[in-house]
Design an enzyme around this catalytic site. Structure first.
Site: not given
Length: 244
Positions: A40, A53, A80, A144, A148, A179
């Protein structure tokens, strides 16, 4: 395998593992016997979460080498990590904003795959996190959605490419999941965000948003040997949103 052993003995790398879907995936794979290394961009909080990164090829390559030095191989890669980007129409998006989204969502996925595959044995599994918006459009996040969609087709191309090495590649397409990311959209008080939230919830046949664990169980299946004949597919976990 019985419960608790579905990925037993597998070395698993999960990106974006500090919170949200990534944290749920990381925990579930560990609960089912996996040796899990989380990556992360946020500062590492424990020995199992490394600060990396994924936009930086040197950092990614170094992290994969470190995993192999410690564990000998990489059996599972869950790409992810991702960002939503600007909530505005395409003509208002800046080139810098566009590049930021693609750097994480597409370049990061590619870099992690690039540097994990050489260390993957036959039977390896790569799971790429796309979105229901990699399948259908919506007016809130055009960049976005484009990123995707790219992840979706990258997954199919890599599935075809690495099948000869016995490595499977699949994409997961979550819908509206509870989330931090979706919470921030719901907290947006603009009229466009309000309409988006109302439309999204009304369009889910099951009538509610999902939980991170709903997605994590889908990832668990795709990383386990239960899915050994599944590659190049799209696992949609959206409460029926794209069925309409």
């Amino acid at each position: 395998m019985s419960g608790g052993e579905r990925v037993a003995g597998k070395v698993c790398v999960v990106t974006g593992a500090a919170a949200g879907l990534g944290a749920a995936i990381r925990r579930l794979l560990a609960e089912h016997g996996g040796t899990v290394i989380g990556l992360d961009v946020t500062p590492a909080g424990d020995d199992g979460l490394w600060q990396v990164d994924i936009r930086d090829e040197t950092e990614v390559a170094g992290a994969m080498r470190r995993v192999v030095a410690a564990h000998g191989r990489i059996d599972v890669l869950v790409n992810n990590a991702g960002i939503a980007g600007p909530r505005k129409p395409a003509h208002e998006v800046t080139a810098e904003e566009f590049d930021d989204v693609f750097a994480v969502n597409v370049r990061g996925t590619w870099l992690c795959t690039k540097h994990a595959v050489p260390h993957m044995p036959e039977g390896g599994s790569i799971v790429n996190m796309s979105s229901m918006y990699g399948l259908v459009g919506n007016s809130m996040l055009p960049v976005y959605h484009a990123s995707k969609g790219a992840v979706r087709l990258m997954s199919k191309a890599d599935a075809a490419t690495y099948a000869s090495r016995g490595i499977r590649v699949n994409s997961v397409h979550p819908g509206s999941i509870e989330t931090g990311s979706t919470a921030s959209v719901r907290a947006d008080v603009t009229e466009a965000a309000r309409r988006y939230n109302e439309r999204t919830l009304a369009a889910i046949p099951l009538g509610h948003r999902g939980e991170p664990l709903d997605v994590a169980y889908g990832v668990l299946y795709l990383t386990s040997d239960e899915s050994r004949y599944v590659t190049g597919t799209e696992l949609v976990i959206d409460g029926g949103y794209t069925a309409l």
